[in-house]
Design an enzyme around this catalytic site. Sequence first.
Site, PDB file in Angstrom:
ATOM      1  CG  ASN A  94      33.960 -27.074 -98.435  1.00  0.00           C
ATOM      2  OD1 ASN A  94      33.045 -27.727 -97.530  1.00  0.00           O
ATOM      3  ND2 ASN A  94      33.700 -25.887 -98.370  1.00  0.00           N
ATOM      4  N   GLY A  95      35.628 -28.996 -95.315  1.00  0.00           N
ATOM      5  CA  GLY A  95      35.312 -29.723 -94.816  1.00  0.00           C
ATOM      6  C   GLY A  95      33.766 -30.798 -95.112  1.00  0.00           C
ATOM      7  CG  HIS A 101      38.823 -27.414 -77.414  1.00  0.00           C
ATOM      8  ND1 HIS A 101      38.713 -27.124 -76.758  1.00  0.00           N
ATOM      9  CD2 HIS A 101      38.113 -28.270 -78.167  1.00  0.00           C
ATOM     10  CE1 HIS A 101      38.917 -26.019 -77.751  1.00  0.00           C
ATOM     11  NE2 HIS A 101      38.697 -26.798 -78.721  1.00  0.00           N
ATOM     12  N   PRO A 153      31.143 -19.465 -92.593  1.00  0.00           N
ATOM     13  CG  PRO A 153      33.024 -19.878 -92.619  1.00  0.00           C
ATOM     14  CD  PRO A 153      32.082 -18.972 -92.520  1.00  0.00           C
ATOM     15  CG  ASP A 177      35.954 -27.992 -82.831  1.00  0.00           C
ATOM     16  OD1 ASP A 177      35.383 -27.348 -82.389  1.00  0.00           O
ATOM     17  OD2 ASP A 177      37.220 -28.097 -82.715  1.00  0.00           O
ATOM     18  CD  GLN A 217      35.812 -17.753 -90.792  1.00  0.00           C
ATOM     19  OE1 GLN A 217      34.843 -18.244 -90.533  1.00  0.00           O
ATOM     20  NE2 GLN A 217      36.323 -18.737 -90.147  1.00  0.00           N
ATOM     21  CD  GLU A 259      39.028 -23.970 -89.600  1.00  0.00           C
ATOM     22  OE1 GLU A 259      39.002 -24.542 -88.266  1.00  0.00           O
ATOM     23  OE2 GLU A 259      38.143 -22.885 -90.395  1.00  0.00           O
ATOM     24  CG  ASP A 262      40.309 -24.389 -81.599  1.00  0.00           C
ATOM     25  OD1 ASP A 262      40.847 -25.830 -81.326  1.00  0.00           O
ATOM     26  OD2 ASP A 262      39.232 -23.927 -80.951  1.00  0.00           O
TER      27      ASP A 262
HETATM   28  N1  PUT Z   1      34.482 -24.313 -82.116  1.00  0.00           N
HETATM   29  C1  PUT Z   1      33.271 -23.697 -81.287  1.00  0.00           C
HETATM   30  C2  PUT Z   1      31.922 -23.298 -81.069  1.00  0.00           C
HETATM   31  C3  PUT Z   1      31.372 -22.191 -81.097  1.00  0.00           C
HETATM   32  C4  PUT Z   1      30.431 -21.805 -80.729  1.00  0.00           C
HETATM   33  N2  PUT Z   1      29.911 -20.608 -80.391  1.00  0.00           N
END
Ligand code: PUT
Length: 283
Positions: free
Chosen positions: A139-140, A63, A165, A158, A32, A107, A87
């Site tokens: 790959n989740g 979060h 992806p 998340d 991406q 991730e 992140d």
């Molecule tokens: N995990 C982030 C969500 C993003 C929404 N734009």
Amino acid sequence: SKIFSTWIDEYQEDARFGLKGKIIIDEESEFQKITLIESKRYGKALLLNNCWMTAEHQEKQYHECLVHPALSSAEKIYKILIIGGGDGGTARECLKYREVQQIDLIEIDRRVVELSQKHLPEIGGNAWKDERLNLQIANGINWVAQSQDNSYDVVIIDGADPEGPSEGLFNKAFFEDCRRILKDGGIFSTQSESAEAFHAIHIDMVKIIREVFDYASPLYGNVPIYPSGWWSWTFASMKKPRYLKPIPNRVNEILQSCEIWSPRWQSGAFNSIPAFLERALNQ
Ligand code: PUT
């Protein structure tokens, strides 16, 4: 010197959502487009495929809301799965609980992790060094498909928005696999987009999750940089809506460190469903 003079926008049907800032990174990874910017208002921020993912000074809005309704309430929280979350913010919130023994963080894009560790170190915080964190670049969807039945106490999705992806994180087959790998007494949690900016996606998602789990409820809150600023997360469980009842010991353990989440906030957020949404979800 810092000159925050460029408008960086997420464009969505006839609307754009932006910050004034300066672009630090703009690259194409294997999966991406990744953009990192610095803004005066919300600090450094990350976009994937031109959509806002996180920002230093408002990431807690996202979060805390994704993690704590699940981890404060699941029967056990020894073993947690996070799909996406490169992140580090979701892992950081999970690791606040002493009971957590292992987090598998899956991730897909190594560059998201590398760039977050370098440019957004406060978001992952100490999570990156915590021995309980098992970071896998993989790959989740495959990870979930290959996991054994009843193997996780909490499963957290998340991902980004449903394109690129993350597209496969929004369908029934995937949610069924998530339910299969969840232990009895476990809780499933996912970001579920904006009920305004992505109305149809949000409604479909909640309805499908309700077909897969015995109970599923959307929770509404605010993430100012996301389209419409009004965001949602959806929690699901079997046999009872376990995510509605935070366990007092766990609440005491994390409450002081939270900026948004508290049992009172959570209760309001689960109940603040506008009438038009309730109708749409019940149709
Ligand atoms: N995990 C982030 C969500 C993003 C929404 N734009």
